[in-house]
Design a protein around this motif. Structure first.
Motif, mmCIF file in Angstrom:
data_model
loop_
_atom_site.group_PDB
_atom_site.id
_atom_site.type_symbol
_atom_site.label_atom_id
_atom_site.label_comp_id
_atom_site.label_asym_id
_atom_site.label_seq_id
_atom_site.Cartn_x
_atom_site.Cartn_y
_atom_site.Cartn_z
ATOM 1 N N PHE A 1 0.825 -1.206 0.000
ATOM 2 C CA PHE A 1 0.000 0.000 0.000
ATOM 3 C C PHE A 1 0.860 1.257 0.000
ATOM 4 O O PHE A 1 0.529 2.239 -0.671
ATOM 5 N N ALA A 2 1.954 1.249 0.777
ATOM 6 C CA ALA A 2 2.843 2.415 0.792
ATOM 7 C C ALA A 2 3.391 2.688 -0.606
ATOM 8 O O ALA A 2 3.491 3.850 -1.032
ATOM 9 N N ALA A 3 3.731 1.612 -1.335
ATOM 10 C CA ALA A 3 4.228 1.788 -2.706
ATOM 11 C C ALA A 3 3.133 2.331 -3.620
ATOM 12 O O ALA A 3 3.366 3.259 -4.412
ATOM 13 N N VAL A 4 1.918 1.755 -3.508
ATOM 14 C CA VAL A 4 0.797 2.224 -4.327
ATOM 15 C C VAL A 4 0.457 3.674 -3.988
ATOM 16 O O VAL A 4 0.203 4.501 -4.874
ATOM 17 N N TYR A 5 0.458 3.988 -2.696
ATOM 18 C CA TYR A 5 0.155 5.349 -2.246
ATOM 19 C C TYR A 5 1.170 6.337 -2.828
ATOM 20 O O TYR A 5 0.804 7.429 -3.291
ATOM 21 N N SER A 6 2.448 5.954 -2.803
ATOM 22 C CA SER A 6 3.494 6.835 -3.340
ATOM 23 C C SER A 6 3.317 7.047 -4.835
ATOM 24 O O SER A 6 3.473 8.172 -5.341
ATOM 25 N N ILE A 7 2.991 5.962 -5.547
ATOM 26 C CA ILE A 7 2.776 6.082 -6.995
ATOM 27 C C ILE A 7 1.583 6.982 -7.281
ATOM 28 O O ILE A 7 1.631 7.855 -8.158
ATOM 29 N N CYS A 8 0.498 6.774 -6.515
ATOM 30 C CA CYS A 8 -0.699 7.602 -6.706
ATOM 31 C C CYS A 8 -0.411 9.061 -6.395
ATOM 32 O O CYS A 8 -0.890 9.968 -7.088
ATOM 33 N N TYR A 9 0.375 9.287 -5.345
ATOM 34 C CA TYR A 9 0.740 10.660 -5.005
ATOM 35 C C TYR A 9 1.526 11.311 -6.137
ATOM 36 O O TYR A 9 1.260 12.451 -6.525
ATOM 37 N N LYS A 10 2.494 10.577 -6.672
ATOM 38 C CA LYS A 10 3.301 11.148 -7.761
ATOM 39 C C LYS A 10 2.450 11.413 -8.996
ATOM 40 O O LYS A 10 2.623 12.434 -9.681
ATOM 41 N N ARG A 11 1.525 10.501 -9.293
ATOM 42 C CA ARG A 11 0.679 10.693 -10.470
ATOM 43 C C ARG A 11 -0.254 11.884 -10.296
ATOM 44 O O ARG A 11 -0.406 12.711 -11.193
ATOM 45 N N THR A 12 -0.901 11.977 -9.138
ATOM 46 C CA THR A 12 -1.815 13.095 -8.918
ATOM 47 C C THR A 12 -1.057 14.406 -8.770
ATOM 48 O O THR A 12 -1.591 15.474 -9.090
ATOM 49 N N SER A 13 0.187 14.354 -8.271
ATOM 50 C CA SER A 13 0.959 15.586 -8.116
ATOM 51 C C SER A 13 1.313 16.197 -9.469
ATOM 52 O O SER A 13 1.598 17.393 -9.551
ATOM 53 N N MET A 14 1.305 15.379 -10.540
ATOM 54 C CA MET A 14 1.561 15.936 -11.872
ATOM 55 C C MET A 14 0.496 16.969 -12.235
ATOM 56 O O MET A 14 0.791 17.993 -12.857
ATOM 57 N N THR A 15 -0.760 16.693 -11.849
ATOM 58 C CA THR A 15 -1.833 17.665 -12.088
ATOM 59 C C THR A 15 -1.561 18.949 -11.314
ATOM 60 O O THR A 15 -1.751 20.059 -11.828
ATOM 61 N N TYR A 16 -1.078 18.810 -10.082
ATOM 62 C CA TYR A 16 -0.745 19.976 -9.266
ATOM 63 C C TYR A 16 0.316 20.831 -9.958
ATOM 64 O O TYR A 16 0.167 22.057 -10.081
ATOM 65 N N TYR A 17 1.388 20.207 -10.420
ATOM 66 C CA TYR A 17 2.480 20.976 -11.030
ATOM 67 C C TYR A 17 2.063 21.590 -12.362
ATOM 68 O O TYR A 17 2.530 22.672 -12.724
ATOM 69 N N ARG A 18 1.182 20.932 -13.092
ATOM 70 C CA ARG A 18 0.689 21.533 -14.337
ATOM 71 C C ARG A 18 -0.099 22.804 -14.046
ATOM 72 O O ARG A 18 0.021 23.797 -14.766
#
Length: 678
Positions: A655-672
């Motif tokens: 779950f920690a790995a999935v959570y980190s991946i999800c965070y990185k993916r959703t953070s792309m929207t933030y940076y855009r």
């Protein structure tokens, strides 16, 4: 007016399209939620499943899951709607400033809701029609039921789904209209930038949150498998959820304010920016982060429990069996033990089967209520943990059974408990006291699980027959006429063609049918003997139980996916919210002299810390909660401590790995979003 109203559907469609980054995830998760709700309804209302062997077990679990799904999705879809209306308020305020009346805005919002409703329901029904049969077959496969059945589409399931989502959308629309109707254009323009308001009385609510968390954790760590375990579980969950919410919304802010008061720490450049930024973000994000923490915990515990039960199903299903095939007799006219065993072996030989690990013994059964070291005749009728079943046997029978050489004097007993240790030097049989010479740690009859307090079994060995009759008479049992005889055995896996794992044949040569014929002949033979009490074939019990646990596994898979989707959508919306808020923060920080690279690094650090807190909280909740989960699983016969620990560690890491991946993916929207003005 009519011309203005006629423009509303077009404006509503354009608004949804232009705000796609906010609306499309909401539409997607709503479609998935209604698809799941629709499929559960289809399975529940399908008549064919009731006609299948053991299908009723699965249906009951599906019905429970159907209700729970509605209870979960209603507040979640309401919560995600709050993100939508928050992002739309600036746009709605602008419409109002440009001269659009509130009734026109209300009509436009109604059309938006209707368009979303139609998209979601069409998508959910189409997906349901396409995949419902596949999901139904998955349920049948997990429940070990026949899969060659026809799956019928029931209109009632469609109607239920349409009505449920109409209620959700109606509730959300009503709340949105009230919020917009009570606000003037200036308030609407400002509300789009406002965060979640920090509560008043930060110190009080911080202490309340800490107290709730401590009491919830304490209850989880001290939980025992008894009649109150489910009540304690829900109370502990309530306390931990409340504690999580209060510590995120108040405790985090109180802690950051405390750091701010330490001038030697706060007025350092790196600490000043970090503490100020975190304080700003926690005021705006605390409620959402507490939801992320709670949903993360739900995902981990749901997955861990589902996987643990699935992998430990074999031990759960057979925890009540000493052998794969069992015969029981009771009374003075029982068949001769030697003759019975010879006849069973002869039946086995005729069917090409060889017996192994035969077990037989005589005992007198009685039921008692345990109070400290007393085994009483009377007790609390509904206290399952207090009542124990006793198997009384003589020392000679015990030594023969266990190939032992124990000795006893009158007034002494040997005692074995299948659950917690008796842990007493004296045992009182409702006032008649005996000395416990030795508490046994193992038995050929039943395995010991120290955590098994629901319906524990005691094997009590007495010096001779006279002592046995004396003790059994205390419980109004005549040991001379109500003596029981048990005979059980496994089948030899190495004999004949095919192979067998713990009593269940798995091959393609007709060996299963041979076992079935043998079992039927044994049952018919035993039933005709005097004193026959019961015949149990472990395979039949497994087939019935597999249906129930297969349905449980099916629900666990779906609910784990639902919790994960809920978690992802909350994370996504929070990233969007942070992104729009940090657009202006970039400009302000640049004006006070910070470089672009330093600004980005600071904000990235703060965002990572903010989204790391829910993960840390979820891991702590899981670590503490597993103690109570282990107790709950004990109620269904799961006592595989090592397996549960391994699944918990593996589940947390994955779950920690999935959570980190999800965070990185959703953070792309933030940076855009940020780069548009950065």
């Amino acid at each position: 007016m009519s011309k203005s109203l006629s423009l509303m559907p077009r404006m509503a469609a354009n608004n949804i399209r232009k705000n796609g980054s906010v609306y499309f995830p909401y539409i997607g998760v709503s479609t998935f939620a209604m698809f799941t709700f629709f499929v559960f309804g289809l399975i529940m209302k399908n008549d064919i499943i009731w006609t299948l062997p053991k299908g009723a077990y699965a249906v009951v679990l599906i019905q429970i899951g159907y209700v729970l799904l509605g209870l979960i999705m209603l507040p979640f879809l309401y919560y995600t709607n709050s993100f939508l209306i928050k992002r739309r308020k600036r746009e709605l305020g602008l419409y109002s400033i440009l001269g659009l009346e509130k009734k026109h805005i209300g009509v436009m919002m109604l059309w938006e809701s209707l368009i979303i409703y139609c998209i979601v329901m069409v998508g959910a029904v189409i997906l349901g029609l396409l995949f419902s049969r596949l999901i139904f077959l998955l349920l049948l496969n997990l429940a070990r039921m026949p899969v060659d059945v026809t799956f019928m589409i029931k209109p009632g399931a469609v109607v239920n789904t349409l009505v449920f989502y109409a209620f959700v959308m109606g509730l959300n629309l009503f709340v949105n209209l009230v919020q917009v109707g009570k606000s003037n254009p200036v308030e609407l323009m400002g509300d789009s930038r406002s965060g979640e308001k920090a509560p008043k009385g930060i110190g009080f609510w911080s202490l309340a949150g800490l107290a709730a968390m401590v009491f919830g954790y304490r209850m989880a760590l001290r939980a025992q498998l008894n009649n109150w375990i489910f009540t304690d579980f829900f109370l502990a969950v309530f306390l931990v959820v409340m504690g999580t919410y209060l510590l995120f919304t108040s405790g985090s802010i109180a802690f950051l304010r405390l750091l701010k008061k330490k001038k030697g720490f706060y007025y350092r450049p790196e600490n000043f920016i970090t503490v100020s930024g975190m304080l700003y973000r926690m005021k705006k994000s605390a409620a959402s982060l507490s939801n992320i923490c709670v949903f993360s915990t739900m995902v981990i515990i749901t997955v861990v429990c589902t996987v643990s039960v699935y992998l430990g199903m074999e031990s759960i299903l057979t925890s009540g069996f000493s052998r794969g095939f069992e015969l029981s007799f009771i009374g003075a006219d029982k068949p001769d033990a030697g003759q019975l065993k010879q006849e069973v072996q002869a039946i086995a030989a005729r069917n090409g089967i060889v017996l192994k690990e035969e077990l037989d013994y005589k005992y007198v059964g009685a039921r008692a209520y345990k109070r400290d070291n007393m085994l009483c005749m009377e007790g609390e009728p509904h206290d399952s943990a207090g009542w124990v079943y006793m198997s009384l046997m003589t020392l000679d029978e015990y030594n023969r059974l266990e190939d032992a050489e124990e000795t006893l004097q009158p007034g002494e007993v040997l005692l074995f408990s299948s659950g917690p240790d008796f842990a007493g030097g004296i045992v009182s049989f409702d006032g008649t006291e005996y000395t416990v010479k030795k508490e046994l740690t193992e038995s050929s009859i039943i395995d010991k699980h120290a955590n098994n307090v629901m319906g524990s079994k005691y094997i009590i060995v007495l010096a001779n027959q006279e002592e046995l009759l004396r003790v059994s008479a205390v419980y109004h049992v005549d040991g001379s006429t109500q003596e029981s005889y048990y005979y059980g055995f496994w089948l030899d896996t190495a004999a004949g063609e095919g192979y067998m794992e713990e009593g269940i044949i798995r091959d393609e040569s007709g060996r299963d049918e041979m076992i079935d014929e043998f079992s039927l002949e044994i049952e018919q033979y035993a039933a005709a003997l005097p004193g026959f009490a019961e015949y149990r074939d472990r395979r039949e019990n497994m087939m019935f139980q597999e249906s129930m646990y297969g349905g449980l596994l099916f629900i666990g898979i779906f609910f784990g996916a639902i919790f994960l989707i809920c978690l992802l959508i909350i994370m996504y919306y929070k990233q969007i919210t942070e992104g729009f808020e940090d657009q202006n923060n970039f400009e302000i920080m640049q004006k006070v002299g910070m470089g672009d690279r330093e600004i980005r690094r600071t904000i990235r650090k703060q965002i990572s810390m903010v989204f790391g807190l829910p993960l840390l909280g979820a891991l702590c909740h899981t670590a503490v909660g597993m103690r109570m989960v282990y107790m709950l699983l004990g109620a269904i016969g799961f006592f595989e401590t090592g397996l549960l620990i391994a699944c918990t560690l593996g589940g947390c890491l994955v779950f920690a790995a999935v959570y980190s991946i999800c965070y990185k993916r959703t953070s792309m929207t933030y940076y855009r979003i940020v780069r548009k003005m950065g």
